[in-house]
Every structure is written in C-alpha cells, then in structure tokens.
Design an enzyme around this catalytic site. Structure first.
Site, PDB file in Angstrom:
ATOM      1  N   PHE A 494      17.083 -47.520 -13.595  1.00  0.00           N
ATOM      2  CA  PHE A 494      16.177 -46.492 -14.106  1.00  0.00           C
ATOM      3  C   PHE A 494      14.714 -46.899 -13.970  1.00  0.00           C
ATOM      4  CE2 PHE A 494      20.102 -46.624 -16.634  1.00  0.00           C
ATOM      5  CZ  PHE A 494      20.668 -45.430 -16.214  1.00  0.00           C
ATOM      6  N   GLU A 495      14.472 -48.171 -13.699  1.00  0.00           N
ATOM      7  CA  GLU A 495      13.101 -48.621 -13.522  1.00  0.00           C
ATOM      8  C   GLU A 495      12.645 -48.492 -12.072  1.00  0.00           C
ATOM      9  OE1 GLU A 495      13.073 -52.557 -14.988  1.00  0.00           O
ATOM     10  OE2 GLU A 495      13.069 -51.970 -17.111  1.00  0.00           O
ATOM     11  N   LEU A 496      13.628 -48.421 -11.139  1.00  0.00           N
ATOM     12  CA  LEU A 496      13.260 -48.377  -9.730  1.00  0.00           C
ATOM     13  C   LEU A 496      12.675 -47.024  -9.333  1.00  0.00           C
ATOM     14  CD1 LEU A 496      16.295 -50.288  -8.178  1.00  0.00           C
ATOM     15  CD2 LEU A 496      13.939 -51.102  -8.398  1.00  0.00           C
TER      16      LEU A 496
END
Length: 701
Positions: A494-496
C-alpha cells in the site's frame, strides 16, 4: 461590800457576754440561759485521751472556774441521750478511772466510740443559771491508716513558697514550759525529709513547696501512756495570681461573626482561664449589649451554670453556654462574654447575623448526589459495555451503512500466506485464523462481502494497479497482522502506490488492523508503530487466540462495530469456532496459502523443456492443492514454447517479489540455467517465475 465584789464582777461579765453573743443565744429554759452548742468540736481517735472543757469559762463569762466557785456557783455536767441539742439530758456519773471531772473539764482516758455525743456544762445557783453544750467526735482509724479522713485538719501551700504545718490541739497534752516530743509521718510512713523540710518542736516547716508535697501529715505525741495523733491534709496550689482571667474562646481581640439561619437553635460556649486567687469562685457571664441574659424577657434565651472544664493546683478552665432555642430577628446582634476576678475583667464579642436561606438544601444535595451517582454508574456501564451498547442500538434503530454505496465490497482482506515448504505441516493458529476463520465468519455468519485476493482478483493490469483498484472498490481495508505479515512488511504493497498511500494518510479509506499475536518481539515491530501513526482512520482489534473464536467474544463485537453495518442473514450457535466440529463452520474449506503460486505454475506448463519437469511437478502439487482447497479460484494460462529459448511477450499476472516491485531483482545463489534465464528476460517487467522463485516470492495480498 468586799464579799459582793466577785458577784458583781461575775454579773457584769455575764451582761457583757450576753450583749456580745446575742446572735448565738438560743433562749432561756426554766430560767436557765442556754447558749446552745459551741462551735468548737472535740475530735479524737478511738483509744486516744481527750479533755472537754466547759466553754462557759472561755468566751461566755468573764470569770474562771475558781471565781465561780468563790461566789457559790456550782458546775454540773450532763450528756444528751440523742444526737440533737435539746434531747433528754441526764447527769454524768464519773467513775474516776476512765472518765473523770477535773475542775472545769472532763477527761476520757481513753475515749471510746460510745463516748461520742453532746456534753453540756451548767453553771448555776439559786438565782443564776447558764448552760452551753460541746460536741465530741470519736472515730476509728481508716483501713490501713493512722488517721480518719473525717477528723483531718486542712492546710494550703503555694507552689514555690514556704509553708509551716503545725500539730494542732495538743495544748492539753503538754505541760507548761515543756517542749513536746513529736514524731512526723507522711501517709503514715516515716520519711527521710529533704533538706528544705525542717522539724521544730511542734512544726514541720517546708521551705519551698512542691507539687509532690501534697498529702497527709500526721504528728504523734506520747501522753500518759497514750498516743495522741493529729493529721493535717496539705493541698498545694499555684501561686496567688495578680492577673485578670483570660478568655480562651471567643478570641478577646477579634470579633467573631456568625451567620445563623432563622428558626434554628444556637449554642455559644465561652471558655475562660482563671489563675489561683484564693477561695474566690470564677465569675463568667453573657450579656447582649448592656443587658444581662437573666434580665431579658425572652424565655428562649438562657445561659447555663458555670462548669469547670479542668482544674490543676487551683487554676481553672471554666465554660458557660448561651442557648437560643429558636433564633428570631430580634435576637440578632452583638453578644459579649465577660470573665472577671478580683484583679480585673475581660470580654470577647460575637456578632450574630442572618444566614441567607437555602431552600430544600438537603433535598437538593440528595438529588444532585443521586444524579451524580447515576451518571457515574452509567459511565461505568458505558465504559465496560460500550461496544455491546452501540451494537444493540445499531441493531434496533440503525440502518445499513450508506457510506460508500457505490463500492462493491465491504472490506478488502490483506493477509500473509504460508510458504510452500510448510504446505505439509500443520498451519499455525494465526495463519489458520487469517485464512480460514475470519473470512468464513464475516461472510457466512454476518453477511459481509469481502474481497479476498486469492479468490476474487482478476488480473487486468500490473499487480500494484490491480491492488489499488480492488481497494478502491472496498469500504474497509482489513490488515491481518500475523508475525509472517510483519516479517515480510506486507503493508509495503500500500506504500508503493501513491494513490493508496494518500488514501491511508488522508482517511479516505478506513483501516481495520487485527493484531493476532504479541508482535513486540518481531524485528519490524517499530515499523508497525510507525504504520499506525501514518493511518488517519485506524481501528485496532486484538485477536487473543482460540478464546477469541467464540461468536460472543469481544473480538467479534469490536470487529462488527468497525465494519459497515449490515443486518445478519443467519445465526450460529454460541461455541468456539472450530472446523473439526459440526456447526456453522463444518463446511469451512482450508484456505490454500499458495493459490496464486499455483496459478503461476499452471501458466508455465508448456515452458522450456529444461523447465518442464520441475514445472510439471509443481503443477501436480498445485493441482492437489486445488483439489483440497477448492474454495479458492486458480488461473490457468497457456504459454506457447519458443524454441529459441525465449518466451513471447505474454501478459501474465503472477505473484512478484517485493524487491522486483521496487525495481530490483533478488540476489542469491543460482544455477547457470537460472542465470541464463534471468539475463534473457532481465528487462521484462512481468515474467513467469520458476518454482524455486515462486517459493521465495512475496505471498502478501
């Protein structure tokens, strides 16, 4: 003429004596002047000698016994049969041994208890008669004592000053000109007197009186074979004061203001200290203005008697109380307490005012107390059962959650799968919960629609874009934090993608974080804390092992509270969620932790001949997995084989390592065949992976 002189002298003496003692004179009976009972009393212990002298010759007439005899007057003795004066009297017959008459006195050698009473001496002739009575007290010694407390003399001595104690009433036992031989005792014991206590012929001189000098002092005298004892009780007082009394309460120098409610009862107590001032009683009283309390007309206002609070060495603390039964307007004003002695007077003032009435004070206080108690009880119940109360309210009065109606799924489930080399082993409890129990209960029991990547994800573009699209289609994001998930940093997915990261930070999507174990020992736990801080709309729910599997456990209540509200479609029995038991979870299928790896392997079926044996083996194992776990969907891709050793450009969705998602390839020990494959397809973004690569790839969804 010469013979008449003594008679005239006696008559003159009688006339003068009559004029002097007219107050004491009782009257005349049968022509005899009766002077009643003389004030002097004779006191003696049983067994001691005593001499009773006729008091007529010692203050009533100006003549002695010899002169009275010379003019023809005779002295006769009588004893009263009763204890009162005027009772029947009978003449005394003297035996000359124990009881004898000697001139103007009678002797008892010794006195006995039956000798106590009134003795009267009568001086008379044919024309003259005069009478007076004397009292004799005879008593035994007190128990284990040398004196009788009723026959004691009393003396007072001031602290720090000198005091002489005499041996009283021993004149009849001492010959004129002789010094009596007296022995002194204290409390009937011989004492070793201190240097400041001196003994003289008939005195015990104390130079500096101390508090421990208080007690009974007995002098003993030997007379005619009999012992004569006299006992004096010495009391010690503080030095005589020259100061006026001191008021202790209220304060002398400060006005005491009191507000009292009308109609109530009021008690004002004044306390004062008085130093020793002799036998003068302390005087304390109340006044209102210039009026004494006893002079006021109101019967409601009164003052008590003076009470001694404490006393020591003659110094006293006393009190007097002013009482107003029912306070009225007329009673308001200034009241003064006065204390005075012979040295001066002091006063203290009290101002009584009206208190502002508070209606229903008790009722109001009780009502407020009950309300506060009820609020505290309600807060306690709310704190303990907040989730249950909110769920109950939402069940009876709430409608289904309309927030995000355009979204297809209630929640996106992100979890970690088990490695292939663990397939033959028993799944860990956390993995079993994340892959089996959690999806089944939320969907089958509570009616939620979950997006499970292994089951519902259809490849349409890149991996990150597909994840972002599926998360956007869900109202909630459920992240199951198992130790495996934390070790692999599953949240990196979800951070990418920037759109996903912005949704988490801005709160566009609500995140439910399920902690399945104590993660503090995991190496990435600090990153978990940072993750919690970065998510705006975050709810944390703790799963505490098998005990949390029960449908009525707090875990499911908290999870339902954080999920969008949806009315349940069916009910389950209240027991632990266990797939081994029949019930709502009897048809639960074990979730395959390698479903997507299976799909990838199936896609590689017609691959390079060198890869075909291993792929065929992997395909067989994945086929068995699909048979065992038919709950999840797999994807088969037919990839044509290229003789030149290269694969045609084919859009294939596969499970990629996080390192590849970050633009890197994993570095490990590879065979020459694997190196050649990597070199040939190094620039291809989406490639089918070898079984070995699949086994070590990311299994985060």
């Amino acid at each position: 003429m010469t013979a008449l002189n003594p008679v005239l002298f006696l008559l003159c003496g009688v006339s003068v004596s009559l004029s002097l003692k007219v107050v004491s004179k009782r009257g005349s009976v049968d022509g005899c002047t009766d002077w009643s009972v003389d004030y002097l009393k004779y006191r003696v212990l049983h067994g001691e000698p005593v001499r009773i002298k006729c008091a007529l010759f010692y203050g009533y007439i100006r003549a002695n016994y010899t002169q009275a005899q010379s003019i023809g007057l005779s002295l006769m003795w009588y004893r009263s049969s009763g204890l009162g004066h005027g009772d029947f009297e009978e003449p005394i017959s003297f035996d000359g041994t124990r009881m004898s008459k000697e001139e103007d006195a009678i002797w008892f050698r010794p006195a006995e208890l039956q000798d106590a009473g009134l003795y009267s001496c009568v001086l008379r002739n044919s024309t003259f008669c005069m009478k007076v009575s004397m009292t004799l007290l005879v008593a035994d010694n007190d128990t284990a004592g040398c004196y009788n407390s009723k026959l004691r003399y009393t003396e007072k001595g001031e602290l720090g000053k000198s005091k002489d104690i005499s041996c009283p009433d021993i004149q009849d036992y001492v010959q004129p000109g002789e010094k009596p031989q007296i022995t002194w005792y204290k409390e009937c014991n011989v004492q070793q007197w201190r240097s400041s206590v001196l003994q003289t012929a008939d005195l015990l001189a104390i130079q500096d009186v101390r508090e421990d000098d208080i007690g009974n002092y007995t002098c003993e005298l030997l007379f005619g074979g009999f012992l004569v004892r006299r006992t004096t009780y010495l009391s010690v007082t503080a030095p005589l004061t020259e100061e006026p009394p001191r008021i202790l309460f209220p304060s002398e120098n400060k006005l005491l203001a009191m507000d009292v409610q009308l109609g109530s009862m009021l008690n004002l107590t004044c306390r004062a200290f008085f130093g020793y001032s002799g036998d003068i009683s302390p005087l304390v009283y109340w006044m209102k203005g210039e009026k004494f309390i006893e002079d006021m007309d109101q019967s409601r206002i009164r003052e008590s008697e003076i009470k001694t609070v404490r006393e020591h060495l003659g110094e006293q603390e006393v009190s007097i109380t002013l009482t107003i039964d029912s306070l009225e307007e007329v009673d308001l004003g200034n009241y003064s307490c006065y204390a005075e002695n012979g040295n001066g007077r002091r006063q203290a003032n009290v101002q009584i005012g009206k208190r502002v009435e508070l209606m229903y004070t008790v009722e109001l206080a009780g009502g407020l107390g009950a309300i506060l108690l009820l609020l505290a009880l309600l807060l306690s119940v709310y704190k303990c059962y907040r989730i249950e109360l909110l769920l109950c309210y939402r069940h009876h009065f709430g409608g289904e959650d309309t927030d995000g109606d355009n979204k297809e799924y209630d929640a996106y489930l992100s979890y970690s799968k088990v490695e292939l080399d663990q397939w033959g082993q028993e799944l860990q409890e956390e993995e079993r919960f994340a892959l089996e129990i959690l999806p089944d209960v939320l969907e089958k029991h509570y009616g939620y629609k979950l997006f499970i990547p292994d089951r519902d994800l259809i490849p349409t573009s890149t991996y990150i874009e597909d994840v972002s699209r599926c998360v956007d289609m869900s109202k909630r994001l459920i992240i199951v934090l198992t130790p495996s998930y934390v070790l692999r940093r599953g949240w990196s997915i979800f951070e990418l993608e920037s759109r996903l990261r912005n949704s988490l930070v801005s709160g566009d999507i609500k995140v439910i974080l399920i902690e399945c174990a104590d993660l503090r020992g995991v190496i990435n736990y600090q990153e978990v804390e940072e993750l919690k801080q970065s998510i705006k709309c975050l709810s944390v729910v703790h799963w505490n092992g098998p005990q949390s599997n029960k449908p009525g456990s707090r875990f499911w209540k908290q999870l339902r509270y954080t999920m969008p509200y949806r009315r349940p479609q069916q009910t389950i029995t209240n027991h632990a969620l266990d797939t081994s038991e029949p019930g709502p979870f009897a048809d639960l299928q074990t979730v395959s932790a390698i479903s997507m790896a299976t799909a990838t392997s199936a896609a590689l079926a017609p691959a390079h001949p060198e890869l075909r044996p291993s792929l065929r083996s992997s395909y067989r194992s994945h086929s068995l997995a699909r048979q065992k776990h038919s709950h999840y969907r797999s994807y088969d891709y037919e990839l044509p084989f290229t003789a030149g050793g290269t694969l045609p450009p084919q859009h294939t969705y596969c499970n990629l390592p996080l390192t590849l998602l970050n633009g890197q390839r994993p570095v490990n020990n590879k065979t020459l065949r694997q190196h050649s494959l990597d070199e040939h397809h190094g620039n291809n973004a989406m490639l089918p992976l070898l079984p070995r690569e699949t086994s070590i790839s990311s299994v985060i969804w």
